[in-house]
Design a protein around this motif. Structure first.
Motif, short mmCIF file in Angstrom:
data_model
loop_
_atom_site.label_atom_id
_atom_site.label_comp_id
_atom_site.label_asym_id
_atom_site.label_seq_id
_atom_site.Cartn_x
_atom_site.Cartn_y
_atom_site.Cartn_z
N GLN A 1 0.83 -1.21 0.00
CA GLN A 1 0.00 0.00 0.00
C GLN A 1 0.86 1.26 0.00
OE1 GLN A 1 -3.33 -0.69 -0.28
NE2 GLN A 1 -2.48 -2.75 -0.26
N GLY A 2 2.19 1.09 0.07
CA GLY A 2 3.09 2.23 0.11
C GLY A 2 3.14 2.90 1.47
N ARG A 3 2.86 2.11 2.52
CA ARG A 3 2.84 2.65 3.88
C ARG A 3 3.77 1.86 4.78
NH1 ARG A 3 -3.13 2.23 5.65
NH2 ARG A 3 -3.77 1.63 3.59
N GLU A 4 4.28 2.53 5.81
CA GLU A 4 5.04 1.85 6.84
C GLU A 4 4.08 1.39 7.93
OE1 GLU A 4 8.38 3.99 8.37
OE2 GLU A 4 8.93 4.72 6.38
N THR A 5 4.51 0.38 8.68
CA THR A 5 3.71 -0.10 9.80
C THR A 5 4.63 -0.57 10.91
OG1 THR A 5 1.95 -1.61 10.52
CG2 THR A 5 3.50 -2.46 8.90
N PHE A 6 4.15 -0.50 12.11
CA PHE A 6 4.87 -1.01 13.27
C PHE A 6 4.74 -2.53 13.36
CE2 PHE A 6 5.14 -1.64 17.98
CZ PHE A 6 6.41 -1.14 18.16
N TRP A 7 3.76 -3.10 12.69
CA TRP A 7 3.41 -4.52 12.80
C TRP A 7 3.86 -5.30 11.56
CZ3 TRP A 7 2.12 -4.34 17.57
CH2 TRP A 7 1.38 -3.27 18.07
N PRO A 8 4.98 -6.01 11.60
CA PRO A 8 5.35 -6.84 10.46
C PRO A 8 4.38 -8.01 10.26
CG PRO A 8 6.90 -7.15 12.27
CD PRO A 8 5.97 -6.06 12.68
N GLU A 9 3.76 -8.43 11.36
CA GLU A 9 2.67 -9.40 11.31
C GLU A 9 1.84 -9.23 12.57
OE1 GLU A 9 4.42 -13.36 11.17
OE2 GLU A 9 4.36 -13.50 13.33
N VAL A 10 0.61 -9.67 12.50
CA VAL A 10 -0.26 -9.69 13.68
C VAL A 10 -0.66 -11.14 13.88
CG1 VAL A 10 -2.49 -9.01 14.63
CG2 VAL A 10 -1.10 -7.32 13.43
N ALA A 11 -0.43 -11.67 15.08
CA ALA A 11 -0.80 -13.04 15.42
C ALA A 11 -1.85 -13.00 16.53
CB ALA A 11 0.41 -13.84 15.87
N LEU A 12 -3.00 -13.58 16.27
CA LEU A 12 -4.10 -13.62 17.23
C LEU A 12 -4.35 -15.06 17.64
CD1 LEU A 12 -6.59 -11.23 15.38
CD2 LEU A 12 -4.91 -10.64 17.15
N THR A 13 -4.20 -15.35 18.91
CA THR A 13 -4.43 -16.69 19.42
C THR A 13 -5.79 -16.74 20.10
OG1 THR A 13 -2.07 -16.97 19.77
CG2 THR A 13 -3.51 -18.51 20.93
N PHE A 14 -6.57 -17.76 19.76
CA PHE A 14 -7.91 -17.91 20.33
C PHE A 14 -8.15 -19.37 20.68
CE2 PHE A 14 -8.18 -18.29 15.80
CZ PHE A 14 -9.11 -19.28 15.55
N ALA A 15 -9.08 -19.59 21.59
CA ALA A 15 -9.37 -20.95 22.07
C ALA A 15 -10.59 -21.51 21.34
CB ALA A 15 -9.64 -20.93 23.56
N VAL A 16 -10.44 -22.71 20.81
CA VAL A 16 -11.56 -23.44 20.22
C VAL A 16 -12.04 -24.43 21.28
CG1 VAL A 16 -12.27 -25.07 18.43
CG2 VAL A 16 -10.72 -23.18 17.88
N ARG A 17 -13.21 -24.16 21.81
CA ARG A 17 -13.80 -25.04 22.83
C ARG A 17 -14.89 -25.92 22.25
NH1 ARG A 17 -12.81 -20.21 25.78
NH2 ARG A 17 -11.16 -20.58 27.29
#
Length: 105
Positions: A66-82
């Motif tokens: 997108q031609g933008r900088e970001t602080f986040w090279p990746e975002v990892a979201l962990t969630f529980a499957v019950r």
């Protein structure tokens, strides 16, 4: 269990189309995909195991495209499957220096 996500770019107020997303259970890659024009990605339609799962979003590569900088090279979201039979929708609201998420429907 089914797993889906929806990524919104909070800077533009538009969907984050073309972002890579991967679903992991432990160290195993379960599925991978790319968000569509509406910022949505459906990763799993069939059953998977109960326990922790992790969505990893390719935010750095997407931001660079997108031609933008970001602080986040990746975002990892962990969630529980019950309940493996339930649908799990995990949206991501993204900006260059912040993100938020919630359990959707």
């Amino acid at each position: 269990m089914s797993v889906s996500t929806h990524v919104l770019d909070s800077v533009t107020g538009r969907p984050a189309a073309g972002m890579a997303v991967a679903l992991h259970a432990g160290d195993a890659l379960v599925a991978a995909g790319t968000t569509d024009a509406d910022g949505r990605c459906r990763l799993v339609e069939g059953p998977t195991a109960a326990g922790p799962h992790r969505l990893v979003f390719g935010t750095g590569d997407w931001s660079a495209a997108q031609g933008r900088e970001t602080f986040w090279p990746e975002v990892a979201l962990t969630f529980a499957v019950r309940e493996p039979a339930e649908h799990h929708h995990v949206p991501l609201l993204l900006s260059p220096f912040a993100y938020s998420t919630y359990r959707g429907s």
